[in-house]
Design a protein around this motif. Sequence first.
Motif, PDB file in Angstrom:
ATOM      1  N   ARG A 262       0.811  -1.214   0.000  1.00  0.00           N
ATOM      2  CA  ARG A 262       0.000   0.000   0.000  1.00  0.00           C
ATOM      3  C   ARG A 262       0.849   1.271   0.000  1.00  0.00           C
ATOM      4  O   ARG A 262       0.540   2.224  -0.692  1.00  0.00           O
ATOM      5  CB  ARG A 262      -0.951   0.005   1.190  1.00  0.00           C
ATOM      6  CG  ARG A 262      -1.993  -1.106   1.088  1.00  0.00           C
ATOM      7  CD  ARG A 262      -3.050  -1.004   2.151  1.00  0.00           C
ATOM      8  NE  ARG A 262      -4.066  -2.045   1.974  1.00  0.00           N
ATOM      9  CZ  ARG A 262      -5.361  -1.826   1.868  1.00  0.00           C
ATOM     10  NH1 ARG A 262      -5.816  -0.596   1.920  1.00  0.00           N
ATOM     11  NH2 ARG A 262      -6.221  -2.817   1.724  1.00  0.00           N
ATOM     12  N   TYR A 301       0.122   6.274  -1.164  1.00  0.00           N
ATOM     13  CA  TYR A 301      -0.685   5.251  -0.493  1.00  0.00           C
ATOM     14  C   TYR A 301      -1.756   4.803  -1.462  1.00  0.00           C
ATOM     15  O   TYR A 301      -2.419   5.625  -2.108  1.00  0.00           O
ATOM     16  CB  TYR A 301      -1.336   5.808   0.776  1.00  0.00           C
ATOM     17  CG  TYR A 301      -2.280   4.826   1.436  1.00  0.00           C
ATOM     18  CD1 TYR A 301      -1.792   3.814   2.255  1.00  0.00           C
ATOM     19  CD2 TYR A 301      -3.658   4.902   1.213  1.00  0.00           C
ATOM     20  CE1 TYR A 301      -2.648   2.900   2.849  1.00  0.00           C
ATOM     21  CE2 TYR A 301      -4.526   3.987   1.807  1.00  0.00           C
ATOM     22  CZ  TYR A 301      -4.017   2.985   2.631  1.00  0.00           C
ATOM     23  OH  TYR A 301      -4.868   2.086   3.212  1.00  0.00           O
ATOM     24  N   ALA A 303      -5.000   2.098  -1.790  1.00  0.00           N
ATOM     25  CA  ALA A 303      -5.937   1.070  -1.376  1.00  0.00           C
ATOM     26  C   ALA A 303      -6.722   0.635  -2.603  1.00  0.00           C
ATOM     27  O   ALA A 303      -6.377   0.977  -3.736  1.00  0.00           O
ATOM     28  CB  ALA A 303      -6.850   1.601  -0.281  1.00  0.00           C
ATOM     29  N   LYS A 307      -6.514   6.163  -3.873  1.00  0.00           N
ATOM     30  CA  LYS A 307      -5.066   6.311  -3.943  1.00  0.00           C
ATOM     31  C   LYS A 307      -4.708   7.767  -3.752  1.00  0.00           C
ATOM     32  O   LYS A 307      -5.448   8.675  -4.163  1.00  0.00           O
ATOM     33  CB  LYS A 307      -4.500   5.786  -5.261  1.00  0.00           C
ATOM     34  CG  LYS A 307      -4.767   6.661  -6.465  1.00  0.00           C
ATOM     35  CD  LYS A 307      -3.963   6.226  -7.666  1.00  0.00           C
ATOM     36  CE  LYS A 307      -2.489   6.475  -7.494  1.00  0.00           C
ATOM     37  NZ  LYS A 307      -2.134   7.922  -7.450  1.00  0.00           N
TER      38      LYS A 307
END
Length: 759
Positions: A262, A301, A303, A307
Amino acid sequence: MRNVILSMLCILTYISVNSQNTLSGKIINKENQEGLEQVSIYFPQMEKGGITDSDGRYKIEALPTGTYKIVASYIGFQTFSSNITIVKGSNTLEISLLPSAIEMEEVIVSTPFHKLQRENVMKVEFAKISALKTQGAPTLVEGIGTIPGVDVVSTGVGIGKPVIRGLTSNRVLVYTQGIRLENQQFGAEHGLGVNEAGIESVEVIKGPASLLYGSDAMGGVLYLNPEKFAVPNSTEGDINLNYNSNTQGISSGAGIRTSGERFKYLLRLATNNHVDYLGGDGNRVTNSRFNEKDLKAGLGYQATSFKSEFRYNYNQSNIGIPEEVGLQTTSRTPDLPYQKLDNHILSSNTKIFFNNSNLDITLGYIGNNRKEFEDHHHEEDEEDHEEEEEDHEEEGDEEAALDMKLNTFNYNLLYHLPKSGKFETVVGLQGIYQTNKNFGEEILIPDATTQDMGFLGTTHFHLNQNNDFQVGLRYDHRQIDSEAYGISGEEGYIAPLKRNFNSINGAFGYKNNFSEQFTGRINVATGFRAPNLAELTSYGTHEGTNRFEIGNSDLKNEQNLQVDLSLEFQNEHYEFFINGFHNSIRDYIFIAPSGTFMDETPVYNYLQQDATLYGGEIGFHLHPHPYDWLHIESSYQTVFGELQTGDPLPLIPANKLTNTLRVEFNNAQGWLLSSNAFVSLNTTFKQGKVSTFETVTPGYSLLNAGLGGDIKFLKKSMNITLSANNLLDKKYIAHLSRLKSEGILNMGRSVVVGLNILL
């Protein structure tokens, strides 16, 4: 509070459910059905992807549901591009790639639909920075100047600005880290202010892009793409070093990128240091030296349905302003006059993915501190020069004559609506809030506040395999408030100013694939530019240009209409293109001498008049079968510009012809992984159509050559390049050189050696 908790639980549940969505499959060579290793497979909108293993298999996890574009690319094969619908659970996609000698295509990100160039309705030029670096250009902007239709207006080597089809400065918008770069770009003696380190590629929109970017994009856009984060669960690093024989220039840098499932990180450091450059006559151009330090960092990061990434760039440079060929020295410390520039760029980009739609939010801050130090007691003899240099070194950072701080906040919100049949639509809100403050004894522009706000909507309609349309509309509002400077009634007084500018712009494009190899495009677009503070408020001597400039507070918007035509033919071994444009500009702003003097300095006024620019580019690329390693390339570019009165516009590039012979070899085994070499002849023709305060520039030809390759040594991959520009040490002066009026030559022969080690 309970509602907030329930909302958070819903979001977490949505992310958890979507994190189970996967895409897997195999990528094979269509000719022999064998799996292909190290193929990149990528979702451009999500900026998420993976690499195939030794059997050609891949798996991408934690995907949101919806329809997205997917791209698979590998050197030596035709790039695959298609839309795929991700449903809940496991998804599969098998891909066959066809071998091709055509160079690998890239996704264009400067336009909102993230398509390959062959799928774009608008023609966009693309170039990798690594390819431009092999040509030995000492700076980023000099490398960009080798792209057809792009030139450079320069003051020595350290200061350069891009020119797109005859338009430059505030008429060409520069984007970096996804935000518009604001660094007092109105100043002709002010450079790009961006280091090439950490920049992966550049895209050039040649023509009005106000629909996408608002004011200042009427001439085009230079879009700098930052390097990507590493692929998940990997770490990459590199060290690089370059040496330029002409400027004894040393450029060095190092970077590291690491990514988990992540979180992603990157860090890059770079330095650049040059002495005065040598002209073709063997003399160094005094005070053309410059040095630069650059830091780039990123945090990301990602997910499933969300993002975000943050990037920061700090660039500090000291740039000498050359005025003569005088004292010959190899000092690396800029002498007076010189610029000290500090640039901070902080940006964030967040994408939220819904079912078949997404929201893209980009925010940015740019802090630009521009200082100029001047020599008020300049003497001509060398003894005084030497004493002055010693005093300068002892004084250190003396009081700046010019000290400007520009702070700019950017925002850009784009919503990609759910796909409706064959329609893709984007709506958005963009703007800036900008303040300029003066702290020095001299000013170029007064303290001021500028506010922009624009609303846009654009649609891409894919009628069928051969026909695509794109249409859009935009409204912009700009407000400029400047403060008074000086005392009313006294010399140098600048009155306060409050102006509002509004504009509605549109664009229409059509692409037709006449056949599998032949493509035609037509684009009609309007653009605008609000006058900048220098044009509205100037009143005083501009040291960098040696003229007394008087602004005009009644200036109106520049408004243009440009028609672009593009025809391309491409098969496996032959490529041909021809681009033409006609650009009509209403109320074009220009500066012209009045014939009077102020304090023994010629007076120039800002005026307006309708203008026209037209021209284009033509070129071909031949890589004949079975000699796919051989590349023969040629391109020709021309642009004409004139006012309504028939007088030529200033700073119009001369016609240019470039011929290149290039060879490339790939070897998957052994210590030599790949190798390449090139020789090119760049012919610039005489520029005889000049404005009232320019002179005719003779034509010249420059011979360049280079070679390089990738090798494996001690289990490390290394790239080595050797390039030579102006091999024959030609004495010449470019028409767009700001040192031309002083008779100062451009750079003579330069040999550049480069080394890049992958850790």
